[in-house]
Design an enzyme around this catalytic site. Structure first.
Site, PDB file in Angstrom:
ATOM      1  N   GLU A  45     -13.876   0.459   0.124  1.00 53.85           N
ATOM      2  CA  GLU A  45     -13.303   1.058   1.320  1.00 53.85           C
ATOM      3  C   GLU A  45     -13.781   2.494   1.518  1.00 53.85           C
ATOM      4  O   GLU A  45     -13.885   2.974   2.644  1.00 53.85           O
ATOM      5  CB  GLU A  45     -11.774   1.012   1.283  1.00 53.85           C
ATOM      6  N   ASP A  49       0.827  -1.206   0.000  1.00 53.93           N
ATOM      7  CA  ASP A  49       0.000   0.000   0.000  1.00 53.93           C
ATOM      8  C   ASP A  49       0.865   1.262   0.000  1.00 53.93           C
ATOM      9  O   ASP A  49       2.058   1.223   0.286  1.00 53.93           O
ATOM     10  CB  ASP A  49      -0.894  -0.015   1.244  1.00 53.93           C
TER      11      ASP A  49
END
Length: 679
Positions: free
Chosen positions: A481, A426
């Site tokens: 998300e 990420d």
């Protein structure tokens, strides 16, 4: 002879000499509908037409190197050659098992040791530069321009400003340089070219609509050692240009949780090399209807072929996931959170339901340390990994970019020996040359240790999933998300029926669907710890069929799934890679229906925008025999209670026609199988 006459003659001779110096090369697609005219003279320009309609006017291509050479300027053609290719590409981790790669190619060998290659497919056009230099060089800039004959309507994904606000998509996120360090997610804005904000960068792929209804999608492929391409308006014209992040000069650790590489200073050039290289493909996908956009293979076809000798260990599948539902278990006798009891519970849930993986997301390693060898004391990670493996559940560990990149080899070796199956990486949030190189290096090293990679917080895929198929998934999409914090004014439902036609052109996307709390337009609200989706339950189910995602999350709470086991059973059973894919219908921002085949079974998924919708589909591809279908459709009251659905088993009529009906924000999912066939 007067001076005026002499001047006229001189001008005439100069123009004549220029005209003589120009050379034209014509290239057609295999079906002859697409035509490319390449003109070489003072510069190299190309134009594209489809069935006689001009789609792209003369557009220049060039590359300026650090030593002052301009590839494409005053080009002297040494050799022009053509070839036709019609081959089959094996694609074991894709939306179809075999991809047909059928094109005609024009290769221009130019004095100065470089080539420009053009390809024409039935569904698009692409070109690239290749340099054969045997000494170091830098690329100062690249000229990529697209000049259109009309002010086309576009579907534009602007770089998102910092923070999340209902008006953020319309705000300028700082300077051009600021925009080179941002996430690659946003909602699409529908505007004509003339309305593009010249101060903002646009993320590709980008879709352009002609007045006749044809589609032109701009994208890039085979991005391996070069900065990614943004788009920007050319002032005063119906034209856009490529923009590239300059090469980083000074990088420091910082950003989110000290896990990012923050660029403090950049070079004047965009890329540098030790020797010759093939540059990325610049491609235009052309279709006459929207549905074919969602069924396109251009990026996969243009990518460098698989570099791994053995891919038998690569295992697609679904994963349980704790971050989206905030570790919020209930009905258990322990305090849920980042601890051994919670992860054993998730492992048991994954094993019971045939899920191949469990993602340990943010929290398992010490915060702000950026050191993957520092595990929080609440976890006995080796024991948990061993427990998961004993139940045939693979563990995938989340990591920030900086923690992984500082010593990729040591990290991969250590965790592969522990039994971990992959990493979710990420916070890259850049696509300059160094960051693009990182993606390739990470995939290559991880493959040596038989590790999967799911690139989160990253740019769109450009073919790495073919070149290194252990790079199994990519984010670069506003997925589920965002429903943890997106305001009620954010229209995720319309976005859901936009991305299959645009973002999915680039390749797989880690959308992380599977919400069990579902909301209609009026009762959705952001709740970080107990999030909900926009749209119906059946929409969430259908997205496992609609979205290309070889590694796919079941994002919600195991207890919510267990309370509705029949929904879980269907979602968990949907394959993540396919033998064949057919887009049955669709219209950007409105609806889409996709059929996908795995073995003897077909899955059909459909989603709509906030409009209720009914239509008939034709399952002509089923062939002979008697078929039944297991169907999940929106319930009678799904427009009021989004979780309302109806499951039923129906026979498939001999005429193969099936009616689909969806509520506002709704969906439809179906598994079709031959009668008496055991699943």
């Amino acid at each position: 002879m007067t001076k005026q006459t002499l001047l006229s003659i001189t001008v005439f001779l100069l123009i004549s000499a220029l005209c003589v110096a120009q050379k034209h090369f014509d290239l057609k697609s295999p079906d002859s509908k697409l035509s490319v005219r390449v003109t070489v003279g003072q510069s190299i320009v190309y134009a594209v037409s489809h069935a006689g309609e001009i789609l792209l006017q003369e557009s220049p291509v060039s590359m300026t190197l650090g030593d002052g050479r301009v590839l494409g300027e005053k080009a002297s053609i040494r050799k022009a050659s053509t070839k036709s290719v019609d081959e089959q590409i094996d694609a074991p981790f894709y939306k179809r098992a075999v991809v047909r790669n059928h094109y005609n190619e024009l290769s221009l060998q130019v004095k100065g040791d470089y080539r420009v290659i053009f390809r024409a497919y039935d569904d698009g056009v692409a070109y690239r530069f290749e340099i054969s230099d045997k000494k170091p060089f830098v690329v100062q800039t690249e000229q990529v321009e697209y000049h259109f004959p009309q002010d086309y309507q576009t579907y534009t994904l602007y770089v998102r400003p910092t923070g999340y606000h209902k008006d953020n998509m319309h705000k300028t996120p700082g300077s051009f340089e600021d925009q080179f360090f941002k996430s690659f997610v946003n909602l699409y804005t529908q505007i004509p070219i003339s309305k593009w904000d010249p101060e903002r960068l646009v993320v590709s792929p980008t879709l352009f609509k002609t007045a006749s209804g044809k589609n032109i999608a701009l994208l890039e492929a085979d991005l391996l050692n070069y900065p990614g391409m943004y788009l920007n308006k050319i002032a005063g014209k119906n034209a856009v240009k490529g923009v590239f992040a300059p090469y980083p000069k000074k990088i420091r650790q910082g950003g989110k949780l000290d896990l990012q590489g923050v660029v403090d200073e950049r070079e004047s050039y965009i890329a540098r090399y030790d020797w010759g290289v093939s540059f990325p493909w610049r491609a235009l996908v052309v279709t006459e209807d929207d549905a074919k956009l969602a069924d396109n293979d251009m990026v996969f076809k243009l990518a460098t072929p698989n570099q791994l000798e053995d891919v038998s260990w690569i295992k697609p599948g679904k994963s349980a996931w704790e971050w989206w539902n905030d570790w919020n278990l209930f009905g258990v006798d322990f305090r849920a959170g980042v601890n051994n009891e919670t992860y054993r519970f998730y492992i048991d849930f994954a094993a019971e339901n045939g899920l191949e993986y469990l993602v340990f997301d943010e929290g398992w390693s010490v915060e702000y340390a950026a050191d993957l060898f520092q595990v929080v004391p609440e976890l006995d990670l080796p024991a948990l990994v061993a427990y998961a493996n004993s139940k045939n559940v693979g563990v995938i560990l989340w990591t920030g970019y900086y923690a992984f990149a500082r010593d990729i080899e040591a990290v991969c070796k250590h965790y592969a020996e522990m039994g971990v199956k992959g990493f979710k990486i990420d916070f890259m949030d850049r696509d300059d040359q160094l960051m693009v190189d990182f993606h390739q290096e990470a995939a290559k090293i991880a493959a040596n240790y038989k590790l999967l990679l799911d690139f989160h917080g990253t740019y769109k895929p450009t073919g790495l999933h073919r070149t290194y198929p252990n790079a199994i998934n990519f984010e670069a999409v506003q997925g589920m998300e965002h429903m943890k914090w997106a305001s009620s004014s954010v229209d995720q439902v319309t976005h859901d029926v936009t991305i299959p036609f645009i973002r999915m052109l680039s390749g797989p996307m880690d959308f992380t669907q599977g919400a069990m709390r579902n909301a209609n337009k009026t009762n959705y609200k952001p709740v970080y710890s107990e999030p909900m989706s926009q749209g119906t339950r059946c929409r969430q189910i259908a997205q496992y069929i609609i979205y290309e995602s070889p590694l796919s999350m079941l994002c919600d709470n195991p207890q919510l799934y267990r309370n509705e086991q029949e929904t879980l059973d269907f979602m968990a059973g949907i394959p993540t890679v396919w033998d064949n894919t057919i887009t049955l219908n669709g219209k950007v921002t409105e609806y889409i229906t996709i059929a996908r085949q795995k073995g003897e079974e077909w899955y059909v998924g459909a989603i709509t925008n906030w409009d209720a919708r009914s239509y008939e589909i034709d399952l002509y591809f089923l062939g002979d025999g008697k078929f039944e279908a297991e169907i999940f459709r929106d319930g009678m009251n799904a427009d009021r209670v989004a979780q309302d659905y109806k499951k039923e088993i129906i026979p498939i009529p001999d005429n193969r026609k099936v009616q689909i009906k969806m509520a506002p924000g709704g969906g439809f999912a179906m598994r079709v199988y031959k009668v008496n066939t055991v699943r």
